[in-house]
Scaffold this active site. Structure first.
Site, PDB file in Angstrom:
ATOM      1  CB  THR A  37      -1.026   0.040   0.855  1.00  0.00           C
ATOM      2  OG1 THR A  37      -2.144  -1.198   1.110  1.00  0.00           O
ATOM      3  CG2 THR A  37      -1.448   1.195   1.792  1.00  0.00           C
TER       4      THR A  37
ATOM      5  NE  ARG B   1     -10.032  -5.281   4.200  1.00  0.00           N
ATOM      6  CZ  ARG B   1      -8.843  -4.355   4.130  1.00  0.00           C
ATOM      7  NH1 ARG B   1      -8.849  -4.448   3.080  1.00  0.00           N
ATOM      8  NH2 ARG B   1      -8.255  -4.573   5.319  1.00  0.00           N
TER       9      ARG B   1
ATOM     10  N   GLY C 205     -10.519  -1.671   3.302  1.00  0.00           N
ATOM     11  CA  GLY C 205      -9.430  -1.927   4.450  1.00  0.00           C
ATOM     12  C   GLY C 205      -9.395  -0.382   5.385  1.00  0.00           C
ATOM     13  CG  ASP C 206      -6.462   1.025   7.204  1.00  0.00           C
ATOM     14  OD1 ASP C 206      -6.352  -0.073   6.376  1.00  0.00           O
ATOM     15  OD2 ASP C 206      -5.273   1.607   7.546  1.00  0.00           O
TER      16      ASP C 206
ATOM     17  CB  THR D 154       1.112   0.911   5.504  1.00  0.00           C
ATOM     18  OG1 THR D 154       1.126   0.177   4.583  1.00  0.00           O
ATOM     19  CG2 THR D 154       2.199   1.097   6.163  1.00  0.00           C
ATOM     20  N   GLY D 155      -1.096  -1.785   6.596  1.00  0.00           N
ATOM     21  CA  GLY D 155      -0.818  -2.373   7.824  1.00  0.00           C
ATOM     22  C   GLY D 155      -2.332  -2.607   7.858  1.00  0.00           C
TER      23      GLY D 155
ATOM     24  N   GLY E 135      -5.610  -3.716   8.068  1.00  0.00           N
ATOM     25  CA  GLY E 135      -6.695  -2.419   7.479  1.00  0.00           C
ATOM     26  C   GLY E 135      -7.891  -2.508   8.935  1.00  0.00           C
TER      27      GLY E 135
HETATM   28  N1  ASP Z   1      -4.203  -0.928   5.145  1.00  0.00           N
HETATM   29  C1  ASP Z   1      -4.325  -1.546   4.244  1.00  0.00           C
HETATM   30  C2  ASP Z   1      -6.203  -2.968   3.894  1.00  0.00           C
HETATM   31  O1  ASP Z   1      -6.264  -3.618   5.021  1.00  0.00           O
HETATM   32  C3  ASP Z   1      -3.209  -2.820   3.625  1.00  0.00           C
HETATM   33  C4  ASP Z   1      -2.299  -2.778   3.331  1.00  0.00           C
HETATM   34  O2  ASP Z   1      -1.710  -1.183   4.632  1.00  0.00           O
HETATM   35  O3  ASP Z   1      -0.734  -3.058   3.058  1.00  0.00           O
HETATM   36  O4  ASP Z   1      -6.317  -2.150   2.998  1.00  0.00           O
END
Ligand code: ASP
Length: 316
Positions: A182, A210, A212-213, A233-234, A236
């Site tokens: 991301t 779905r 994410g954040d 990032t992470g 979500g």
């Molecule tokens: N945060 C993103 C999500 O959950 C994924 C990512 O950061 O790689 O969609």
């Protein structure tokens, strides 16, 4: 005129030097540098922080190495659905899109929502209709395809698992090629205005629409001149429940923490308690920058008008 700065990320997760080839490492560093320079060039020419973060993100979206725009991960149904958000810390205006398809640069569409609609957050077909109406550049499915992401998805499609594209979850194959990411950018311009932007394909094998954040204002993306601009990032789901990006802002606003103290508190305390693996980048309106993560690594880079520049992948 005041000091200006930009920070970018290309995703966090299980990123280990032992899994990396020198060629791939070099490719990531070059890609991060390209994006950093694109954003910095805007700031150097007295451009706005909003335009700087957009310019950096476009470079990362166009690069197959990252899970955003071209090279996004595949959903359970085998398609690529992308999310993006942008926020202007001066005006507190924001634009976001989720589950969009075939938009070459999702961050351009998020900015279009911010600048030329009465809304903040558009999703799915409606967001795509808006993209067409506004003349945003579209591309066919093939443009977004990457063999690695496809193979990664094939390994998972018959299971109910979904995964952070940069974290090894028991499937050796997922780590074969080490393509993560991301992407996000935060910047402080020479006028003391800050902005944040994030763009992603989300998580491999995601289903049921779905989201994410990343495109959720306050969770994965937030900017406010009074406090900070943050891009996360992470994984979500915990980032949404922690309202991660806005939590940093609250700690600064109500508790008087510095940018770095507030980011450390959220990443190493609040998120850890919720099993929230990942990290975030941030700037404040004085041009200070920070990059904090609780995962093995985070693709990241920063540059400022004081001449400091840093590109990193692993834990120091
Ligand atoms: N945060 C993103 C999500 O959950 C994924 C990512 O950061 O790689 O969609």
């Amino acid at each position: 005129m005041q000091p200006f700065s930009i920070v970018i990320h290309g995703g966090a997760g299980t990123i280990l030097k032992t899994d990396m080839t020198p060629e791939l490492e070099k490719a990531y560093i070059l890609a991060l540098e390209d994006a950093l320079n694109a954003g910095y060039a805007v700031l150097e020419q007295d451009g706005t922080s909003v335009n700087a973060v957009k310019a950096a993100i476009v470079v990362l979206e166009d690069n197959l190495l990252f899970n955003a725009g071209r090279g996004s991960v595949f959903t359970k149904k085998g398609v690529q659905e992308m999310d993006a958000a942008i926020m202007d810390g001066q005006t507190l205006e924001a634009g976001a899109v989720a589950a969009i398809r075939n938009v070459r640069n999702p961050i351009e569409l998020a900015a279009e929502v911010m600048n030329n609609s009465n809304h903040v957050f558009l999703s799915g077909k409606g967001a795509n209709d808006f993209a067409i109406k506004q003349g945003i550049k579209l591309e066919p499915d093939e443009y977004f395809f990457s063999q690695f992401r496809y193979d990664q998805w094939k390994e998972m499609r018959d299971s109910d698992n979904y995964s952070l594209d940069h974290t090894h979850q028991g499937l050796e194959e997922l780590m074969k090629d080490k393509k993560f990411g991301t992407v996000g950018a935060t910047a402080c311009d020479a006028f003391g205005n800050i902005a944040a932007a994030t763009s992603t394909g989300g998580m491999t094998n995601k289903k049921y629409g779905r989201i994410g954040d990343s495109p959720i204002i306050g969770a994965g993306t937030y900017a406010n001149n009074e406090t900070c601009a943050i891009s996360c990032t992470g994984h979500g789901e915990p980032f949404i429940r922690a309202v991660a990006a806005h939590s940093v802002s609250c700690l600064m606003e109500y508790k008087g923490l510095t940018l770095l103290e507030a980011m450390n508190e959220v990443v190493h305390n609040k998120l850890i308690k919720m099993d929230g693996e990942g990290g975030m980048i941030g700037v404040d309106a004085a041009g200070n920058t920070a990059m904090v993560f609780n995962s093995a690594g985070m693709y990241r880079a920063m540059r400022n008008s004081a001449g400091e520049k840093l590109i990193g992948i692993y834990k120091e």
